[in-house]
Design a protein around this motif. Sequence first.
Motif, PDB file in Angstrom:
ATOM      1  N   MET A   1       0.847  -1.185   0.000  1.00  0.00           N
ATOM      2  CA  MET A   1       0.000   0.000   0.000  1.00  0.00           C
ATOM      3  C   MET A   1       0.891   1.246   0.000  1.00  0.00           C
ATOM      4  O   MET A   1       1.846   1.334   0.744  1.00  0.00           O
ATOM      5  N   LYS A   2       0.543   2.165  -0.834  1.00  0.00           N
ATOM      6  CA  LYS A   2       1.273   3.429  -0.932  1.00  0.00           C
ATOM      7  C   LYS A   2       0.886   4.344   0.232  1.00  0.00           C
ATOM      8  O   LYS A   2      -0.205   4.241   0.791  1.00  0.00           O
ATOM      9  N   LEU A   3       1.795   5.254   0.544  1.00  0.00           N
ATOM     10  CA  LEU A   3       1.581   6.199   1.638  1.00  0.00           C
ATOM     11  C   LEU A   3       0.319   7.021   1.422  1.00  0.00           C
ATOM     12  O   LEU A   3      -0.471   7.224   2.344  1.00  0.00           O
ATOM     13  N   ASN A   4       0.092   7.492   0.192  1.00  0.00           N
ATOM     14  CA  ASN A   4      -1.101   8.333  -0.066  1.00  0.00           C
ATOM     15  C   ASN A   4      -2.395   7.534   0.066  1.00  0.00           C
ATOM     16  O   ASN A   4      -3.414   8.055   0.495  1.00  0.00           O
ATOM     17  N   GLU A   5      -2.371   6.244  -0.268  1.00  0.00           N
ATOM     18  CA  GLU A   5      -3.563   5.415  -0.102  1.00  0.00           C
ATOM     19  C   GLU A   5      -3.862   5.191   1.377  1.00  0.00           C
ATOM     20  O   GLU A   5      -5.015   5.244   1.805  1.00  0.00           O
ATOM     21  N   PHE A   6      -2.809   4.960   2.156  1.00  0.00           N
ATOM     22  CA  PHE A   6      -2.974   4.814   3.602  1.00  0.00           C
ATOM     23  C   PHE A   6      -3.564   6.095   4.189  1.00  0.00           C
ATOM     24  O   PHE A   6      -4.491   6.063   4.990  1.00  0.00           O
ATOM     25  N   SER A   7      -3.038   7.236   3.758  1.00  0.00           N
ATOM     26  CA  SER A   7      -3.525   8.532   4.235  1.00  0.00           C
ATOM     27  C   SER A   7      -4.998   8.733   3.893  1.00  0.00           C
ATOM     28  O   SER A   7      -5.777   9.223   4.723  1.00  0.00           O
ATOM     29  N   THR A   8      -5.407   8.334   2.699  1.00  0.00           N
ATOM     30  CA  THR A   8      -6.803   8.462   2.274  1.00  0.00           C
ATOM     31  C   THR A   8      -7.717   7.604   3.147  1.00  0.00           C
ATOM     32  O   THR A   8      -8.800   8.038   3.556  1.00  0.00           O
ATOM     33  N   PRO A  80      -3.203  -2.478  11.395  1.00  0.00           N
ATOM     34  CA  PRO A  80      -1.939  -3.219  11.577  1.00  0.00           C
ATOM     35  C   PRO A  80      -1.502  -3.954  10.306  1.00  0.00           C
ATOM     36  O   PRO A  80      -0.316  -3.934   9.948  1.00  0.00           O
ATOM     37  N   GLY A  81      -2.441  -4.564   9.605  1.00  0.00           N
ATOM     38  CA  GLY A  81      -2.112  -5.258   8.359  1.00  0.00           C
ATOM     39  C   GLY A  81      -1.602  -4.313   7.290  1.00  0.00           C
ATOM     40  O   GLY A  81      -0.647  -4.624   6.567  1.00  0.00           O
ATOM     41  N   TRP A  82      -2.242  -3.153   7.175  1.00  0.00           N
ATOM     42  CA  TRP A  82      -1.784  -2.169   6.196  1.00  0.00           C
ATOM     43  C   TRP A  82      -0.354  -1.735   6.495  1.00  0.00           C
ATOM     44  O   TRP A  82       0.465  -1.602   5.591  1.00  0.00           O
ATOM     45  N   GLN A  85       2.127  -4.614   5.682  1.00  0.00           N
ATOM     46  CA  GLN A  85       2.249  -4.944   4.261  1.00  0.00           C
ATOM     47  C   GLN A  85       2.860  -3.829   3.422  1.00  0.00           C
ATOM     48  O   GLN A  85       3.269  -4.061   2.296  1.00  0.00           O
ATOM     49  N   SER A  86       2.931  -2.635   3.956  1.00  0.00           N
ATOM     50  CA  SER A  86       3.396  -1.495   3.171  1.00  0.00           C
ATOM     51  C   SER A  86       4.899  -1.304   3.319  1.00  0.00           C
ATOM     52  O   SER A  86       5.391  -0.864   4.356  1.00  0.00           O
ATOM     53  N   LYS A  87       5.608  -1.628   2.254  1.00  0.00           N
ATOM     54  CA  LYS A  87       7.064  -1.439   2.252  1.00  0.00           C
ATOM     55  C   LYS A  87       7.404   0.048   2.427  1.00  0.00           C
ATOM     56  O   LYS A  87       8.314   0.409   3.152  1.00  0.00           O
ATOM     57  N   GLU A  88       6.614   0.889   1.760  1.00  0.00           N
ATOM     58  CA  GLU A  88       6.857   2.333   1.836  1.00  0.00           C
ATOM     59  C   GLU A  88       6.710   2.845   3.264  1.00  0.00           C
ATOM     60  O   GLU A  88       7.536   3.631   3.742  1.00  0.00           O
ATOM     61  N   LEU A  89       5.677   2.376   3.968  1.00  0.00           N
ATOM     62  CA  LEU A  89       5.475   2.806   5.348  1.00  0.00           C
ATOM     63  C   LEU A  89       6.558   2.243   6.269  1.00  0.00           C
ATOM     64  O   LEU A  89       7.069   2.939   7.141  1.00  0.00           O
ATOM     65  N   ARG A  90       6.923   0.986   6.055  1.00  0.00           N
ATOM     66  CA  ARG A  90       7.957   0.374   6.904  1.00  0.00           C
ATOM     67  C   ARG A  90       9.291   1.071   6.743  1.00  0.00           C
ATOM     68  O   ARG A  90      10.010   1.307   7.705  1.00  0.00           O
ATOM     69  N   GLU A  91       9.638   1.403   5.516  1.00  0.00           N
ATOM     70  CA  GLU A  91      10.917   2.071   5.268  1.00  0.00           C
ATOM     71  C   GLU A  91      10.922   3.492   5.817  1.00  0.00           C
ATOM     72  O   GLU A  91      11.953   3.989   6.265  1.00  0.00           O
ATOM     73  N   ALA A  92       9.769   4.129   5.779  1.00  0.00           N
ATOM     74  CA  ALA A  92       9.684   5.514   6.240  1.00  0.00           C
ATOM     75  C   ALA A  92       9.729   5.618   7.761  1.00  0.00           C
ATOM     76  O   ALA A  92      10.113   6.646   8.299  1.00  0.00           O
ATOM     77  N   LEU A  93       9.352   4.552   8.434  1.00  0.00           N
ATOM     78  CA  LEU A  93       9.204   4.644   9.885  1.00  0.00           C
ATOM     79  C   LEU A  93       9.885   3.501  10.605  1.00  0.00           C
ATOM     80  O   LEU A  93       9.566   2.337  10.376  1.00  0.00           O
ATOM     81  N   GLU A  94      10.769   3.825  11.477  1.00  0.00           N
ATOM     82  CA  GLU A  94      11.446   2.798  12.262  1.00  0.00           C
ATOM     83  C   GLU A  94      10.539   2.278  13.377  1.00  0.00           C
ATOM     84  O   GLU A  94      10.653   1.146  13.802  1.00  0.00           O
ATOM     85  N   LEU A 166       1.865   9.386   9.742  1.00  0.00           N
ATOM     86  CA  LEU A 166       1.766  10.124   8.480  1.00  0.00           C
ATOM     87  C   LEU A 166       2.305  11.551   8.588  1.00  0.00           C
ATOM     88  O   LEU A 166       2.353  12.271   7.592  1.00  0.00           O
ATOM     89  N   ASN A 167       2.665  11.950   9.801  1.00  0.00           N
ATOM     90  CA  ASN A 167       3.119  13.322  10.045  1.00  0.00           C
ATOM     91  C   ASN A 167       2.031  14.335   9.680  1.00  0.00           C
ATOM     92  O   ASN A 167       2.286  15.368   9.071  1.00  0.00           O
ATOM     93  N   GLU A 168       0.785  13.987  10.045  1.00  0.00           N
ATOM     94  CA  GLU A 168      -0.371  14.858   9.825  1.00  0.00           C
ATOM     95  C   GLU A 168      -0.927  15.304  11.176  1.00  0.00           C
ATOM     96  O   GLU A 168      -0.647  14.683  12.209  1.00  0.00           O
ATOM     97  N   ALA A 169      -1.705  16.346  11.151  1.00  0.00           N
ATOM     98  CA  ALA A 169      -2.303  16.859  12.386  1.00  0.00           C
ATOM     99  C   ALA A 169      -3.259  15.824  12.979  1.00  0.00           C
ATOM    100  O   ALA A 169      -4.017  15.185  12.260  1.00  0.00           O
TER     101      ALA A 169
END
Length: 198
Positions: A1-8, A80-82, A85-94, A166-169
């Motif tokens: 899952m892409k970061l923008n899809e998770f955010s949506t 938790p599953g999202w 499964q999201s490589k982009e999210l895992r790489e972005a966040l330790e 997501l670094n959102e408010a």
Amino acid sequence: MKLNEFSTRIALLTNELYEANEYFLGYIHLYNKQVSNLDELNTAPGFFQLSLKAFLELFALKLARLFDDDRESISLFKIPGWLEQSKELREALEQTKQEIGSIQAYLADNESNITSLKLLRDKLLAHTDKKQLSRDIWQDAGITIQKYRCLISVAHEIICICKLILNEATPLLGMGIETDIDYLIYLLSKANNDMCEE
């Protein structure tokens, strides 16, 4: 899952939470007004009774949607599953693994309340159950006002975790339904007083 899809998806869940919370606050506030402002509510008793019922039922439906574990749903149970499964999210966040654990713990700690809420939805709100003929299913569900508040807090905490990822408010609950109800009752009171003076 892409970061923008998770955010949506998190934005969708946030809106569900906003609405569930407003319906809940509206129900509590209007219910209490039956004691302090009965004359004004009796000006349009059918409207206020149906509004009270609608607030309660819509609140329970919205809250149940947030905690739905159905395979096709977008809900708090899927987060938790999202994240896993999201490589982009895992790489972005330790800290993702820690956050997944926190979300799973919130859900596990409230499993009995979530189960009761889903039973209420399935037996009363989504379908007509024969138990409605002889019992009060709202009471049978065993969910108190405090338990509802707890589930709202759990949903809010989980969404706040996601917003931080997501670094959102983070969302602030309470859009002001109580003020709207107070203003409506004030207008009814004023109209009643004006009619009495004529």
